[in-house]
Design an enzyme around this catalytic site. Structure first.
Site, PDB file in Angstrom:
ATOM      1  N   CYS A   1      70.600  68.504  94.111  1.00 45.30           N
ATOM      2  CA  CYS A   1      72.047  68.505  93.895  1.00 45.30           C
ATOM      3  C   CYS A   1      72.374  68.150  92.447  1.00 45.30           C
ATOM      4  CB  CYS A   1      72.734  67.563  94.882  1.00 45.30           C
ATOM      5  SG  CYS A   1      74.521  67.852  95.030  1.00 45.30           S
TER       6      CYS A   1
ATOM      7  N   HIS B   1      70.814  69.347  99.998  1.00 45.05           N
ATOM      8  CA  HIS B   1      70.141  68.054 100.162  1.00 45.05           C
ATOM      9  C   HIS B   1      69.081  68.144 101.255  1.00 45.05           C
ATOM     10  CE1 HIS B   1      72.542  65.114  97.727  1.00 45.05           C
ATOM     11  NE2 HIS B   1      73.365  66.152  97.705  1.00 45.05           N
TER      12      HIS B   1
ATOM     13  N   GLU C   1      66.787  66.055 101.964  1.00 46.39           N
ATOM     14  CA  GLU C   1      66.519  64.758 102.600  1.00 46.39           C
ATOM     15  C   GLU C   1      67.390  64.539 103.829  1.00 46.39           C
ATOM     16  OE1 GLU C   1      69.658  63.689  99.441  1.00 46.39           O
ATOM     17  OE2 GLU C   1      68.160  65.236  99.863  1.00 46.39           O
TER      18      GLU C   1
END
Length: 724
Positions: free
Chosen positions: A579, A681, A683
């Site tokens: 990002c 993202h 994660e």
């Protein structure tokens, strides 16, 4: 689905919509308001009552709680904080009690699920014209709570308790305790969940404990009783014991002094005499948990340690052992005749586990015998320290750091897997029935941030107070792990949840994550890979963009990442940008960004963080790109949390994925071994294989660069990376 509304916005005409459930097909026998909706305690209460045909309304001072997502709950409401604004909270409850009142004469009960039991007992006269309160009488509670009241009550009535001194910190004189034998146990009179309980080894340590304590709150100094802890959960009718379940902890976390992780029901007989006497003397009416300590000798009576005048953390275990405590409390409050023919005996030998805590307990015990863990002694000591004080995020952070070292040992992994498999089938709050959405209740932390501007107390990321120091740490030794060290850049403050998600993703992929900030720099020789994470906007002057008036840019982080990016290119350190991290890599190579995404009107991007987190969009992957090679796909569905995007590519970068509107979603540097970025993202998508593969590929390149070294390098950096 139910309407989730703040109680301040409710109108008398507002109608409550219900969730489809089995209870809709049978007669509704009553309605209950259950407080502290974020907790697993409240989930057990809601499940018990719903199965008995009781409609459940959940309450909390935050939204998105466990009860918000449970199929056993008809509706929820939000009230003001009981701790910060008690009067406003009570007004909110009164308004909600009136709104949700049944139109007929069905039983209507308010069930305080935690420490608020005493508050509602105190204000019983205000509410009981409208709703019955399922809490003991305030006169009964005041006899045994706080803990100094129990000590005085027990001494007056000759109950078996440890020898106890009540210390007033403002009047403390160490000479008065010169003849006391140590060690002793010290605890605050109003502590819960083991908070503030410490073993005091000497008079000097007692002085330190008193000096650090709240001067206005008494302290108990108690005899150290040999034996084990036993919890007796009870329900009583005006002093008469109706049912009891006694259990002890087979495991706890932390293992030396923590909350129950794996529990087992035992015979209550040794504890019944003291229990009945205490309940009768206090004229107890409702539920409670009495903590005992006993050495197992039939000739030695168990000692009463304390009594909790409320529901307890092991409520699931107690109820699953055979006695339906929430239903009995509801029946007592509603004056419903209790069927005495119903079996009130507990299943001796029944075992259960506490979600999360059982895994941590097994990991700690397994690791304590692992020679390799000596490399991470610092992290384990700190993890246990913060867990015992309720600093859950910080404890989790140190656990991941420790596990990153110890998991490299095959023997430990094998032992850990066997122990987990041995306990995996034990029931818990999450395995009791098909109620899968309750796991989303962890989102109450986000609601707390939005509503109160801070994390809830259960998840506070706190440093020790000025009088509270972390325990001494073992001397740090040279690294002996085959996990590559991954430096993760982040802001000085904030982004705790995102940072922990990133750390978890790195650890699961085989890396050892470490933090890099402007005040916590690293020697590049100690880093095998760099991860530039998300965060605030890149300062526009880096790419001749327009500055947003009033926006708080992170200049220190910009400078930090610029220094590290240059070092990474020189030393060929693998870099993954996520990002903002991708945008920063692009800008540092001469690229530009667009801060206005409104022109891409073919996609309506969400405006809030939570909506962005769950929003999904499709991206097209360029054939033969790194992303295509590791995913084997030409399309991916990803999240969309960003508010800026790449406009022109920086020198050396090529785009490897786009949205259908042309926005760049992934880049790679053609001259670097591994310098790539993604706009989404991964994660937060770690449950997806492609997201895990991104981290695995990154960690793989970092592993290839590894070389044995001493982490305790004398060379340090200030504000950024060390130049060649």
């Amino acid at each position: 689905m139910s309407n989730r509304m703040d109680v301040h916005t409710l109108s008398p005409e507002a109608e409550m919509t219900s969730k489809p459930s089995p209870a809709d097909e049978r007669a509704i026998k009553g309605r209950a308001i259950v407080t502290y909706g974020r907790s697993l305690i409240s989930l057990v209460i809601a499940r018990s009552l719903h199965e008995r045909g009781i409609e459940v309304i959940g309450a909390d001072d935050v939204g998105m709680t466990v009860l918000s997502f449970s199929k056993h709950v008809k509706d929820t409401f939000i009230h003001a904080s009981l701790e910060k604004d008690e009067d406003e909270a009570l007004n909110d409850f009164e308004e909600a009690v009136r709104k949700y009142a049944p139109e007929d004469d069905r039983p209507y009960v308010l069930i305080p699920a935690f420490r608020d039991a005493k508050l509602f007992a105190k204000h019983r006269n205000r509410f009981e014209p409208l709703i019955q309160i399922a809490a003991p009488e305030i006169e009964s509670i005041s006899k045994i709570d706080p803990k100094d009241a129990l000590a005085e009550f027990a001494q007056k009535h000759d109950l078996d308790i440890p020898e106890t001194h009540i210390i007033q910190p403002e009047d403390f004189n160490a000479d008065d305790y010169a003849s006391v034998d140590f060690p002793r146990i010290a605890k605050p009179v109003d502590g819960v969940g083991g908070r503030g309980v410490e073993k005091i080894a000497s008079l000097e340590k007692l002085k330190d404990y008193v000096d650090a304590a709240d001067p206005s709150s008494p302290i108990l100094l108690q005899e150290l009783v040999e034996g084990e802890d036993y919890c007796v959960s009870v329900v009583a009718n005006k002093g008469e014991l109706l049912g009891a379940v006694t259990y002890h902890n087979l495991r706890q976390f932390p293992n030396d002094a923590g909350a129950g992780a794996i529990r087992e029901t035992v015979d209550e007989t040794p504890f019944l005499e003291s229990t009945r006497k205490l309940l009768e003397l206090s004229n107890w009416h409702g539920v409670a948990e009495i903590d005992f300590r006993w050495n197992g000798d039939p000739d030695t009576p168990p000692k009463i340690i304390e009594i909790n005048p409320r529901y307890w953390a092991g409520l699931f275990h107690s109820t699953a052992s055979g006695i339906d405590f929430p239903w009995l409390a509801f029946a007592l409050a509603a004056d419903i005749e209790i069927d005495r023919s119903e079996d009130m005996s507990a299943e001796i030998g029944f075992k259960s586990k506490t979600p999360g805590a059982w895994l941590l307990s097994i990991a700690e015990e397994t690791a304590s015998s692992d020679e390799h863990l000596k490399q991470s002694g610092r992290a384990w000591v700190r993890m246990k320290y913060h867990a015992s004080r309720g600093h859950i995020l910080k404890a989790t952070s140190h656990f991941l750091k420790s596990a990153g070292h110890s998991a490299a040992t095959p023997g430990m992994l094998s032992t850990l897997q066997k122990e987990v498999a041995r306990h995996d089938d034990l029931p818990s709050e999450f395995s009791a029935d098909d109620d899968p959405a309750v796991g989303l209740g962890i989102l109450f932390a986000l609601s707390s941030l939005a509503r109160h501007g801070e994390l809830p107390p259960e998840l506070k990321f706190e440093a020790p107070g000025k009088d509270e120091e972390e325990p001494a740490q073992p001397e740090r030794k040279p690294r002996k792990t085959d996990r590559p060290v991954i430096g993760i850049t982040k802001p000085e403050k904030g982004d705790f949840l995102a940072y922990l998600a990133m750390k978890l993703a790195v650890w699961l992929a085989g890396g050892s994550p470490v933090k890099i900030t402007s005040s916590a720099p690293r020697d590049p020789r100690s880093i095998d890979g760099l991860l530039f994470g998300g965060g605030s906007d890149v300062y526009p002057e880096h790419y001749q963009g327009q500055i947003k008036p009033g926006y708080q840019y992170d200049h220190a982080r910009d400078a930090l990442e610029e220094s590290w990016a240059k070092t990474a290119l020189r030393q060929n350190i693998p870099v993954l940008g996520v990002c903002r991290g991708m945008q920063m890599l692009n800008v540092l190579q001469g690229g530009t960004l667009s801060s206005d995404l409104s022109k891409y009107d073919d996609i309506k991007y969400p405006m809030t963080f939570l909506k962005r987190l769950f929003f999904r969009k499709s991206i097209a992957i360029k054939p033969d790109s790194w992303l295509a090679r590791i995913t084997g796909k030409n399309l991916l569905s990803v999240n969309s949390i960003h508010t800026q995007a790449i406009q022109t590519l920086g020198n050396g970068f090529t785009a490897s994925a786009h949205e259908i509107n042309g926005l760049i979603q992934s880049i790679e540097h053609k001259d670097a071994d591994f310098m790539v970025g993604v706009q989404f993202h991964p994660e937060f998508l770690i449950h997806k294989r492609f997201a895990r593969e991104i981290f695995k590929q990154f960690i793989g390149h970092a592993r290839n660069r590894m070389a044995p070294r001493d982490e305790k390098s004398e060379t340090r950096v200030v504000g950024g990376a060390l130049a060649d």
